[in-house]
Design an enzyme around this catalytic site. Structure first.
Site, PDB file in Angstrom:
ATOM      1  CD  GLU A 209      32.401  -7.954  55.945  1.00 17.82           C
ATOM      2  OE1 GLU A 209      31.798  -8.793  56.637  1.00 17.82           O
ATOM      3  OE2 GLU A 209      33.586  -8.091  55.578  1.00 17.82           O
ATOM      4  CD  GLU A 320      29.877 -15.465  55.414  1.00 17.44           C
ATOM      5  OE1 GLU A 320      30.953 -16.057  55.483  1.00 17.44           O
ATOM      6  OE2 GLU A 320      29.766 -14.237  55.357  1.00 17.44           O
TER       7      GLU A 320
END
Length: 405
Positions: A209, A320
């Site tokens: 990520e 997110e």
């Protein structure tokens, strides 16, 4: 299909502590003796993670950036890397327009004009304060895995993302609009990132990520910071943020992972984005990271992973947040710019020029794409396509509002 995506994202990015954890720690460790023990443990950890610096640079935001000899970085504490040299630079994917390293680093600490010498890498120094905000030294720099799938009333993670699956992927690329979303609780975060994912969504999930995040718990402030993460067991025992464990091998002396990004976009004002590309070097199999237009940051060695050793089976782009509901209602932590997707350019945050890398190291447009906003009244997403921005989307929102109680 989208349920599959949902499962991944429910696992991804869990905060490195909670209010509850924090109190338990304080309750079970009464008295001065335990404080001494804790401080001893903290100091030992700091000695291990902060490597000796050739030079230290003071950043305007209060960070200390240590220039550490490349072979002394945390990655080389790993038994499989001890005594080795960093891998040779990879072959970049074809169809990649990145100009080689004429790139601005877009990092606040470089504003002083100071830089790290060749043969060193810049590392954001970890302080005792940083560790004291985590629930424990063991959890510092990591995410906590939740076994429970939360419903919308739980303390959970909320997403507005675009994902692709159904093929084998060897990389992903996007330009990500940078903002300073407000994060209203110490144990929440707001991030915008690219996920490269493989494995089932049980205990063997592998992810890489990269993007930007605002995380008061990890960094002690509300600046958006360039970050990386990896795990090979669904966030249980492996992996960490940035260089906070042995894993990612940094090769660049201009980028400090975890450092504040500057400039940032403003509402109805100047827009600013960063390029992020992650791809698998066909020759050695390592996963490399590029930042901005052409700055090679470093790589995740192939041996760290199980499923990602061969390829990814899902790529995801988007935002997110964590919603702890610490005040009994939905958080006001913002995603992206804090504005809904329909407001468009200059107001809502965006990802543009989304691409994936195929088995033959070519950058390709996306096919078989899905959108998911799991709490659309709080944060949403809208996708589009044109000749200049390729596949793009606007995403984000304010969190708590009349329709998101």
């Amino acid at each position: 299909m989208s349920l599959l995506g949902h499962a991944v994202m429910e696992e991804a990015h869990t905060p490195t502590g909670s209010v509850h954890d924090h109190r338990v720690n304080q309750t079970f460790q009464p008295g001065k003796h335990s404080q001494r023990l804790k401080r001893g443990g903290t100091n030992a950890y700091l000695r291990k993670i902060n490597k000796p610096a050739v030079k230290t640079i003071q950043s305007p935001d209060g960070d200390l950036i240590d220039c550490v000899l490349t072979h002394l970085q945390p990655a080389f504490d790993h038994p499989e890397l001890k005594g080795q040299k960093p891998s040779d630079p990879p072959e970049r994917p074809r169809g990649n327009e990145s100009a080689e390293a004429a790139a601005n680093t877009f990092q606040l600490w470089t504003d002083s004009g100071e830089s790290c010498p060749e043969g060193t890498i810049p590392i954001r120094r970890t302080t005792e304060k940083d560790i004291s905000r985590a629930s424990s030294i063991q959890r510092f720099g990591r995410k906590i895995r939740r076994n429970v799938r939360r419903d919308s009333t739980g303390t959970g993670h909320e997403h507005a993302v675009l994902f692709v699956n159904g093929q084998q992927y060897f990389g992903a690329k996007a330009s990500i609009n940078v903002w300073s979303p407000s994060v209203t609780d110490m144990y929440e975060f707001s991030l915008s990132q690219v996920w490269v994912i493989s494995g089932s969504f049980g205990n063997d999930l592998n992810t890489i990520e990269a993007g930007w995040q605002v995380s008061p718990q990890l960094y002690g402030d509300n600046y958006p910071r360039f970050f990386t993460y990896w795990t090979t067991d669904a966030y249980q025992a492996t992996g960490c943020y940035n260089l906070l464990c042995s894993g990612f091998v940094q090769t660049n002396n201009k980028i400090a992972i975890g450092a504040a990004i500057s400039p940032r976009s403003s509402y109805n004002g100047r827009q600013f984005d960063i390029g992020v590309m992650v791809w698998k070097d066909p020759k050695h199999g390592h996963w490399w990271l590029e930042f901005g237009s052409g700055l090679l940051v470093g790589y995740w060695p192939a041996f760290l992973f199980s499923h990602l050793r061969s390829h990814a089976d899902m790529v995801q782009f988007g935002g997110e947040i964590v919603n702890t509901r610490s005040r009994g209602f939905h958080t006001s932590t913002q995603m992206g710019s804090g504005h809904f997707a329909e407001e468009g350019f200059g107001k809502a945050s965006y990802f543009r020029n989304l691409q994936v890398v195929d088995w033959d190291n070519n950058l390709l447009p996306l096919s078989n794409l899905h959108l998911l906003a799991d709490h659309p009244n709080c944060y949403d997403i809208k996708q589009g396509r044109n000749n200049v921005w390729g596949t793009y989307f606007y995403y984000g929102g304010p969190g708590r509002n009349v329709r998101c109680p």
